[in-house]
Design a protein around this motif. Structure first.
Motif, PDB file in Angstrom:
ATOM      1  N   ALA A  29     -17.862  54.487  15.980  1.00  0.00           N
ATOM      2  CA  ALA A  29     -17.862  55.995  15.836  1.00  0.00           C
ATOM      3  C   ALA A  29     -18.518  56.481  17.416  1.00  0.00           C
ATOM      4  CB  ALA A  29     -18.878  56.454  14.862  1.00  0.00           C
ATOM      5  N   GLY A  30     -17.715  57.455  17.843  1.00  0.00           N
ATOM      6  CA  GLY A  30     -17.962  58.007  19.278  1.00  0.00           C
ATOM      7  C   GLY A  30     -17.325  57.143  20.541  1.00  0.00           C
ATOM      8  N   ALA A  31     -16.947  55.924  20.072  1.00  0.00           N
ATOM      9  CA  ALA A  31     -16.354  55.266  21.352  1.00  0.00           C
ATOM     10  C   ALA A  31     -14.886  55.391  21.389  1.00  0.00           C
ATOM     11  CB  ALA A  31     -16.675  53.529  21.174  1.00  0.00           C
ATOM     12  N   THR A  32     -14.339  55.530  22.636  1.00  0.00           N
ATOM     13  CA  THR A  32     -12.866  55.567  22.717  1.00  0.00           C
ATOM     14  C   THR A  32     -12.451  54.357  23.432  1.00  0.00           C
ATOM     15  OG1 THR A  32     -13.015  56.536  24.910  1.00  0.00           O
ATOM     16  CG2 THR A  32     -13.020  58.076  22.971  1.00  0.00           C
ATOM     17  N   ALA A  33     -11.190  53.704  22.735  1.00  0.00           N
ATOM     18  CA  ALA A  33     -10.678  52.534  23.383  1.00  0.00           C
ATOM     19  C   ALA A  33      -9.133  52.918  23.712  1.00  0.00           C
ATOM     20  CB  ALA A  33     -10.432  51.711  22.055  1.00  0.00           C
ATOM     21  N   ASN A  34      -9.328  53.818  24.961  1.00  0.00           N
ATOM     22  CA  ASN A  34      -7.907  54.383  25.390  1.00  0.00           C
ATOM     23  C   ASN A  34      -7.344  53.272  26.088  1.00  0.00           C
ATOM     24  OD1 ASN A  34      -8.298  56.958  24.044  1.00  0.00           O
ATOM     25  ND2 ASN A  34      -9.510  57.699  25.893  1.00  0.00           N
ATOM     26  N   ALA A  36      -6.328  49.355  27.298  1.00  0.00           N
ATOM     27  CA  ALA A  36      -6.350  48.166  26.813  1.00  0.00           C
ATOM     28  C   ALA A  36      -7.662  47.167  27.403  1.00  0.00           C
ATOM     29  CB  ALA A  36      -4.954  47.095  27.489  1.00  0.00           C
ATOM     30  N   VAL A  37      -8.175  47.302  28.361  1.00  0.00           N
ATOM     31  CA  VAL A  37      -9.559  46.763  28.896  1.00  0.00           C
ATOM     32  C   VAL A  37     -10.574  47.216  28.030  1.00  0.00           C
ATOM     33  CG1 VAL A  37     -10.978  46.386  30.963  1.00  0.00           C
ATOM     34  CG2 VAL A  37      -8.543  46.754  31.155  1.00  0.00           C
ATOM     35  N   ASP A  38     -10.709  48.340  27.771  1.00  0.00           N
ATOM     36  CA  ASP A  38     -12.049  48.629  26.905  1.00  0.00           C
ATOM     37  C   ASP A  38     -11.668  48.214  25.658  1.00  0.00           C
ATOM     38  OD1 ASP A  38     -12.938  50.103  28.779  1.00  0.00           O
ATOM     39  OD2 ASP A  38     -12.303  52.102  28.045  1.00  0.00           O
ATOM     40  N   LEU A  39     -10.547  48.087  24.988  1.00  0.00           N
ATOM     41  CA  LEU A  39     -10.267  47.532  23.645  1.00  0.00           C
ATOM     42  C   LEU A  39     -10.623  45.962  23.621  1.00  0.00           C
ATOM     43  CD1 LEU A  39      -9.123  48.021  20.665  1.00  0.00           C
ATOM     44  CD2 LEU A  39      -6.984  47.342  21.454  1.00  0.00           C
ATOM     45  N   GLU A  40      -9.869  45.329  24.519  1.00  0.00           N
ATOM     46  CA  GLU A  40     -10.511  43.908  24.713  1.00  0.00           C
ATOM     47  C   GLU A  40     -11.865  43.598  24.845  1.00  0.00           C
ATOM     48  OE1 GLU A  40      -8.352  41.203  24.619  1.00  0.00           O
ATOM     49  OE2 GLU A  40      -6.740  42.775  24.071  1.00  0.00           O
ATOM     50  N   THR A  41     -12.578  44.328  25.602  1.00  0.00           N
ATOM     51  CA  THR A  41     -13.974  44.088  25.906  1.00  0.00           C
ATOM     52  C   THR A  41     -14.867  44.099  24.644  1.00  0.00           C
ATOM     53  OG1 THR A  41     -13.915  44.886  28.094  1.00  0.00           O
ATOM     54  CG2 THR A  41     -15.958  44.869  27.135  1.00  0.00           C
ATOM     55  N   MET A  42     -14.336  45.537  23.876  1.00  0.00           N
ATOM     56  CA  MET A  42     -15.112  45.662  22.363  1.00  0.00           C
ATOM     57  C   MET A  42     -14.621  44.387  21.278  1.00  0.00           C
ATOM     58  SD  MET A  42     -15.269  49.888  22.039  1.00  0.00           S
ATOM     59  CE  MET A  42     -13.514  50.099  22.184  1.00  0.00           C
ATOM     60  N   ALA A  43     -13.476  44.305  21.476  1.00  0.00           N
ATOM     61  CA  ALA A  43     -12.889  43.155  20.625  1.00  0.00           C
ATOM     62  C   ALA A  43     -13.671  41.853  20.801  1.00  0.00           C
ATOM     63  CB  ALA A  43     -11.488  42.862  20.630  1.00  0.00           C
ATOM     64  N   ASP A  44     -13.775  41.358  22.050  1.00  0.00           N
ATOM     65  CA  ASP A  44     -14.716  40.306  22.550  1.00  0.00           C
ATOM     66  C   ASP A  44     -16.108  40.128  21.880  1.00  0.00           C
ATOM     67  OD1 ASP A  44     -12.482  39.142  23.476  1.00  0.00           O
ATOM     68  OD2 ASP A  44     -13.033  39.483  25.692  1.00  0.00           O
TER      69      ASP A  44
END
Length: 66
Positions: A29-34, A36-44
């Motif tokens: 909630a509140g985090a944006t995964a705009n 691909a780098v942010d998405l990969e970091t959060m997924a890791d």
């Protein structure tokens, strides 16, 4: 016998599932995964916590039941 198969299938199946959940934005909630780098970091990060919980559960189960 099937615990080994579950552990072998966990890595290739859980990470794409985490990426899918994070891309919808329903888990963080509140985090944006705009990007691909942010998405990969959060997924890791989420995958690391999931893996720690899985291995700690296996170790505690071994101590209690084994």
């Amino acid at each position: 016998m099937f615990a080994g198969m579950e552990m072998a299938l966990m890595v290739p199946t859980v990470r794409p599932a985490i990426q899918d959940f994070l891309s919808t934005g329903s888990l963080v909630a509140g985090a944006t995964a705009n990007s691909a780098v942010d998405l990969e970091t959060m997924a890791d990060k989420w995958f690391s916590w999931y893996l720690v919980a899985f291995l700690m559960g296996a170790a505690c189960g071994g101590l209690v039941f084994g």
